[in-house]
Motif scaffolding. Structure first.
Motif, short mmCIF file in Angstrom:
data_model
loop_
_atom_site.label_atom_id
_atom_site.label_comp_id
_atom_site.label_asym_id
_atom_site.label_seq_id
_atom_site.Cartn_x
_atom_site.Cartn_y
_atom_site.Cartn_z
N LEU A 1 77.89 -27.35 47.40
CA LEU A 1 77.36 -28.22 46.33
C LEU A 1 76.95 -29.57 46.90
O LEU A 1 75.91 -30.11 46.53
CB LEU A 1 78.40 -28.40 45.23
CG LEU A 1 77.99 -29.27 44.04
CD1 LEU A 1 76.78 -28.69 43.34
CD2 LEU A 1 79.14 -29.44 43.06
N VAL A 2 77.76 -30.11 47.80
CA VAL A 2 77.43 -31.38 48.45
C VAL A 2 76.10 -31.27 49.18
O VAL A 2 75.23 -32.15 49.10
CB VAL A 2 78.55 -31.79 49.43
CG1 VAL A 2 78.13 -33.01 50.25
CG2 VAL A 2 79.84 -32.07 48.67
N GLU A 3 75.91 -30.15 49.88
CA GLU A 3 74.67 -29.92 50.64
C GLU A 3 73.46 -29.81 49.73
O GLU A 3 72.44 -30.48 49.94
CB GLU A 3 74.82 -28.65 51.48
CG GLU A 3 73.56 -28.25 52.22
CD GLU A 3 73.67 -26.88 52.86
OE1 GLU A 3 72.64 -26.39 53.38
OE2 GLU A 3 74.76 -26.27 52.82
N LEU A 4 73.54 -28.98 48.72
CA LEU A 4 72.39 -28.74 47.84
C LEU A 4 72.04 -29.98 47.03
O LEU A 4 70.86 -30.26 46.77
CB LEU A 4 72.68 -27.57 46.90
CG LEU A 4 72.74 -26.19 47.54
CD1 LEU A 4 73.19 -25.15 46.52
CD2 LEU A 4 71.38 -25.80 48.11
N TRP A 5 73.05 -30.74 46.62
CA TRP A 5 72.84 -31.89 45.76
C TRP A 5 72.52 -33.14 46.56
O TRP A 5 72.11 -34.16 46.01
CB TRP A 5 74.09 -32.12 44.91
CG TRP A 5 73.82 -32.65 43.54
CD1 TRP A 5 72.64 -33.12 43.04
CD2 TRP A 5 74.78 -32.77 42.48
NE1 TRP A 5 72.80 -33.52 41.73
CE2 TRP A 5 74.10 -33.30 41.37
CE3 TRP A 5 76.13 -32.47 42.36
CZ2 TRP A 5 74.75 -33.56 40.16
CZ3 TRP A 5 76.77 -32.71 41.17
CH2 TRP A 5 76.08 -33.25 40.08
#
Length: 298
Positions: free
Chosen positions: A63-67
């Motif tokens: 989630l950190v990566e995509l966001w």
């Protein structure tokens, strides 16, 4: 070495025992961390002094990566989605919502000390409250109020229908009549509705003049403008318009249809609300704001 298949009567209890041991292990770590960091405070929902469990793991790396979250933003989001009360389970966002409700709705001319006490008051009992999608901690505290109307989104259910005792409501197509509620509560829901503008219009419609929508939403400090990430096709399938994101796992969970940017208050104003932001403004180290949108009386 080949795996030895286990008969179902044995496998079921073993899996349950493994899961329970895993849960208790994490719980022990959460308690140890809260004790070591002195994270004990009085909960605004249940009123008890309890440890608050900060769990960084609730925001996965995907989630950190995509966001595109920074380290500070990821930690702030983890606080918002955890810091659970060891007593009632209310997360930080729910406890902040409770703080706002206590400010907005005094009892006997005074601010109640906690939401549990407030829910026992005559003032609370007289209010018509809609909870659209369960808010842990708040739901259990208010569920015995005679005029409390909880609902959840249940895929493939008929609007307004009850499935195993739970009412289904689609925030963009509410089945409630006009001017029905004094208060509508939502938390981390608006971004998952395919039509944000229509959802806001629906909340406005079911509120009485002067009624309030008290809610939380994931407004992103690194996006100036709100934009669609996906849209729903006529056949019910999802068409991605930007990098697809799901909550809470990034690739797993509920699809995000609208990315809420810093212009989100403009959307609320366009829907006819007068809005104030509590615990604001949105910033990298605090993403747990509470929005209070009032339907004007005229």
């Amino acid at each position: 070495m080949s795996k030895i298949p286990l008969p179902h009567p044995v496998k079921g209890p073993l899996v349950a025992a493994w899961n329970e041991a895993h849960r208790l292990g994490w719980l022990a770590r959460d308690y140890a961390s809260a004790m070591a960091c002195g994270r004990a405070e009085r909960c605004s929902v249940c009123g008890e002094k309890r440890y608050m469990f900060y769990r960084r793991r609730v925001i996965p790396a995907r989630l950190v990566e995509l966001w595109g979250l920074t380290r500070r933003q990821a930690e702030a989001l983890a606080r918002k989605e955890s810091c659970d009360c060891a007593g009632c389970g209310a997360k930080l966002r729910a406890r902040r919502m409770a703080e706002v409700l206590l400010d907005l709705y005094p009892t006997d001319g005074r601010r109640a000390p906690d939401l549990r006490t407030w829910a026992r008051s005559d003032e609370a009992g007289a209010m018509r409250i809609a909870e659209i999608n369960r808010i842990d901690g708040i739901h259990e505290t208010l569920e015995n109020l005679a005029r409390f109307h909880p609902s959840d989104y249940i895929p493939n259910a008929h609007p307004g229908a009850y499935v195993k005792g739970l009412r289904h409501e689609d925030l963009a197509r509410l089945t409630y009549e006009d001017d029905r509620f004094d208060l509508v509560l939502t938390s981390e829901t608006l971004e998952h509705v395919p039509d944000l503008a229509r959802a806001l219009d629906e909340v406005h419609r079911v509120l009485v003049p002067g009624g309030l929508h008290v809610f939380t939403a994931p407004v992103s400090p690194h996006f100036a403008e709100t934009f669609p990430r996906a849209r729903l096709r006529r056949d019910g399938s999802i068409e991605d318009l930007a990098t697809p994101i799901r909550h809470p796992g990034g690739d797993v969970g509920y699809p995000v249809f609208t990315e809420l940017g810093m212009d989100f208050p403009d959307w609320l104003a366009h829907a006819g609300f007068e809005t104030e932001t509590r615990f604001g403004p949105v910033r990298d180290d605090d993403l747990a704001q509470v929005y209070v949108s009032r339907k004007p009386t005229v």
